[in-house]
Scaffold this active site. Structure first.
Site, PDB file in Angstrom:
ATOM      1  N   HIS A   1       0.844  -1.207   0.000  1.00  0.00           N
ATOM      2  CA  HIS A   1       0.000   0.000   0.000  1.00  0.00           C
ATOM      3  C   HIS A   1       0.881   1.260   0.000  1.00  0.00           C
ATOM      4  O   HIS A   1       0.673   2.170  -0.805  1.00  0.00           O
ATOM      5  CB  HIS A   1      -0.894  -0.061   1.248  1.00  0.00           C
ATOM      6  CG  HIS A   1      -1.755   1.142   1.474  1.00  0.00           C
ATOM      7  ND1 HIS A   1      -3.121   1.098   1.352  1.00  0.00           N
ATOM      8  CD2 HIS A   1      -1.458   2.413   1.834  1.00  0.00           C
ATOM      9  CE1 HIS A   1      -3.622   2.301   1.617  1.00  0.00           C
ATOM     10  NE2 HIS A   1      -2.616   3.118   1.922  1.00  0.00           N
ATOM     11  N   GLU A   2       1.885   1.272   0.887  1.00  0.00           N
ATOM     12  CA  GLU A   2       2.754   2.449   0.986  1.00  0.00           C
ATOM     13  C   GLU A   2       3.627   2.601  -0.262  1.00  0.00           C
ATOM     14  O   GLU A   2       3.903   3.709  -0.698  1.00  0.00           O
ATOM     15  CB  GLU A   2       3.633   2.379   2.243  1.00  0.00           C
ATOM     16  CG  GLU A   2       2.859   2.386   3.548  1.00  0.00           C
ATOM     17  CD  GLU A   2       1.922   3.572   3.699  1.00  0.00           C
ATOM     18  OE1 GLU A   2       2.219   4.649   3.160  1.00  0.00           O
ATOM     19  OE2 GLU A   2       0.868   3.409   4.348  1.00  0.00           O
TER      20      GLU A   2
ATOM     21  N   ASP B   1      -6.445   8.183   3.433  1.00  0.00           N
ATOM     22  CA  ASP B   1      -6.333   8.502   2.008  1.00  0.00           C
ATOM     23  C   ASP B   1      -7.629   9.104   1.480  1.00  0.00           C
ATOM     24  O   ASP B   1      -7.620   9.992   0.629  1.00  0.00           O
ATOM     25  CB  ASP B   1      -6.003   7.237   1.213  1.00  0.00           C
ATOM     26  CG  ASP B   1      -4.679   6.639   1.653  1.00  0.00           C
ATOM     27  OD1 ASP B   1      -3.773   7.414   2.010  1.00  0.00           O
ATOM     28  OD2 ASP B   1      -4.558   5.406   1.649  1.00  0.00           O
TER      29      ASP B   1
ATOM     30  N   HIS C   1       1.631   4.347  -2.978  1.00  0.00           N
ATOM     31  CA  HIS C   1       1.662   5.807  -2.801  1.00  0.00           C
ATOM     32  C   HIS C   1       3.006   6.364  -3.276  1.00  0.00           C
ATOM     33  O   HIS C   1       3.071   7.358  -3.999  1.00  0.00           O
ATOM     34  CB  HIS C   1       1.528   6.181  -1.325  1.00  0.00           C
ATOM     35  CG  HIS C   1       0.169   5.996  -0.735  1.00  0.00           C
ATOM     36  ND1 HIS C   1      -0.976   6.458  -1.328  1.00  0.00           N
ATOM     37  CD2 HIS C   1      -0.228   5.419   0.429  1.00  0.00           C
ATOM     38  CE1 HIS C   1      -2.011   6.168  -0.559  1.00  0.00           C
ATOM     39  NE2 HIS C   1      -1.578   5.530   0.509  1.00  0.00           N
TER      40      HIS C   1
HETATM   41 ZN    ZN Z   1      -2.621   5.125   2.264  1.00  0.00          ZN
END
Ligand code: ZN
Length: 390
Positions: free
Chosen positions: A60-61, A170, A64
């Site tokens: 997930h990171e 987010d 980003h």
């Molecule tokens: Zn996030």
């Protein structure tokens, strides 16, 4: 002391893990220990499940981070904490489209992982390894099907939780970006903060009426996270295009390289400064002597000892033209209350302190027009501010 250590590096991004991460592994082992035939098997399952969950958080990171890199935003590192991952970016772009994309790819990645896990389970069930028909019933069981069910549910939960339209999630950034396509950035932020805090209030009421502590905790987290984002944008708005030159002390008290601790103490007691730049004979900047380091030096050495062993040479410097907000964030990141201001040749031209920044903030809050004229020159292009994206 820094409680994080480096796990690995990918594409110039350091992935670090916080020591307290061990807590989540212990928690996992404890929660699952009574769900298997033996406590040991259950605990092992719990540890593996937690590690895989944080694999999903890392993905997930990275999503980003990679999206940010595509827009030229530098990503400093990703840190894994028991509460989740944090990617530290040098800035969050104010172009709504870019912020939108950087924010949304995180949850989308978890949705994609969940879909891939289901597809993978489908293939495995063809070979009789697992039984896809029991996927939902297997949730909470310490079997291969149970592990697949757990990971799928965890990724779905990560996606849904992060899409809550409230800072610091987010979803809050997505909402702000969408609003910023219609309204000016500060107004878009204000609306997004209000929506986030209203949601936090609803979550809190829901938590109290249902007696759910975790819901109350999330509500508090969202409330303060939203407020913080609002404050950050307000500070940015107040500082506007103000540069370091606006808030710095122009002729700071300095010490020569071979000065003694006694001379430094004299200076400390006779001025209101709490940090002194150390300069060489030609005026170029060597390092910074802070009050704390001076006191430490006095405890360990004689007053006639030189200052240079206790002088900090690792504190970053700033330039007169750097944006004030960027310099302030750098100061916070370096855990210092002062930055030396140097020109392009490395000569000391001033000292920027947190008190100086606070003073500038109070002045500019009183009258934003004061920023022009103070510099007596064109206002340089402001730099993006460091920020944290969860
Ligand atoms: Zn996030």
């Amino acid at each position: 002391m820094n409680w994080s250590f480096t796990l690995f590096r990918a594409k110039g991004i350091t992935v670090k893990i916080h020591l307290t991460f061990v807590l989540i592994l212990i928690w996992g082992a404890y929660i699952w220990s009574d769900r298997a035939d033996t406590a040991m098997t259950g605990a092992l399952f719990g540890v593996v499940a937690m590690l895989l969950l944080f694999g999903a958080v890392t993905l997930h990171e990275f999503a980003h981070s990679f999206q940010a890199l595509r827009f030229g935003v530098r990503v400093r590192d990703i840190t894994l904490l028991p509460i989740g991952g944090v990617a530290r970016m040098e800035s969050i772009p104010e172009q709504p489209r870019q912020e939108l994309q950087i924010a949304i790819v995180g949850p989308l990645t978890n949705l994609l992982v969940a879909a891939l896990l289901v597809a993978f389970g489908g293939v495995l069930s063809l070979f009789g390894v697992i039984h896809m028909g029991d996927l939902i019933n297997a949730l909470g069981k310490t079997t291969w099907t149970g592990l697949l069910a757990y990971l799928t549910a965890a990724n779905l939960l990560l996606a849904v939780f992060n899409l809550i339209p409230a800072f610091p999630m987010d979803g809050g950034r997505v909402l702000r970006a969408l609003l910023a396509m219609r309204f000016p950035y500060p107004r878009a932020t204000k609306i997004a903060v209000a929506v986030g805090q209203s949601l936090a209030l609803l979550l809190g009421i829901g938590g109290i009426t249902s007696g759910s502590y975790s819901l109350i905790l999330i509500a508090v987290f969202v409330w303060f996270g939203a407020g913080q984002e609002g404050k950050l944008v307000e500070i940015k708005g107040t500082f506007g295009d103000a540069t370091v030159a606006y808030a710095m002390t122009r002729h700071p008290q300095t010490l020569e390289r071979d000065a003694t601790l006694a001379q430094a103490t004299d200076l400390l007691l006779s001025t209101s400064e709490t940090a002194f730049p150390i300069v060489s004979a030609d005026g170029s900047f060597v390092g910074l002597l802070t009050q704390n380091d001076l006191l430490k030096g006095l405890r360990a050495h004689q007053p006639a000892a030189p200052v240079h062993p206790v002088t900090r040479i690792d504190i970053p410097t700033t330039t007169p033209g750097e944006s004030l907000i960027a310099a302030q964030q750098r100061m916070t990141a370096a855990r210092t209350h002062a930055l030396a201001v140097v020109d392009e040749r490395g000569a000391l031209v001033g000292l920027l302190t947190s008190e100086g920044i606070n003073e500038a903030y109070r002045v500019l809050s009183a009258n934003p027009a004061l920023v022009i004229g103070a510099n007596g020159q064109d206002v340089p292009q402001s730099h993006p501010q460091p920020a944290v994206a969860g």
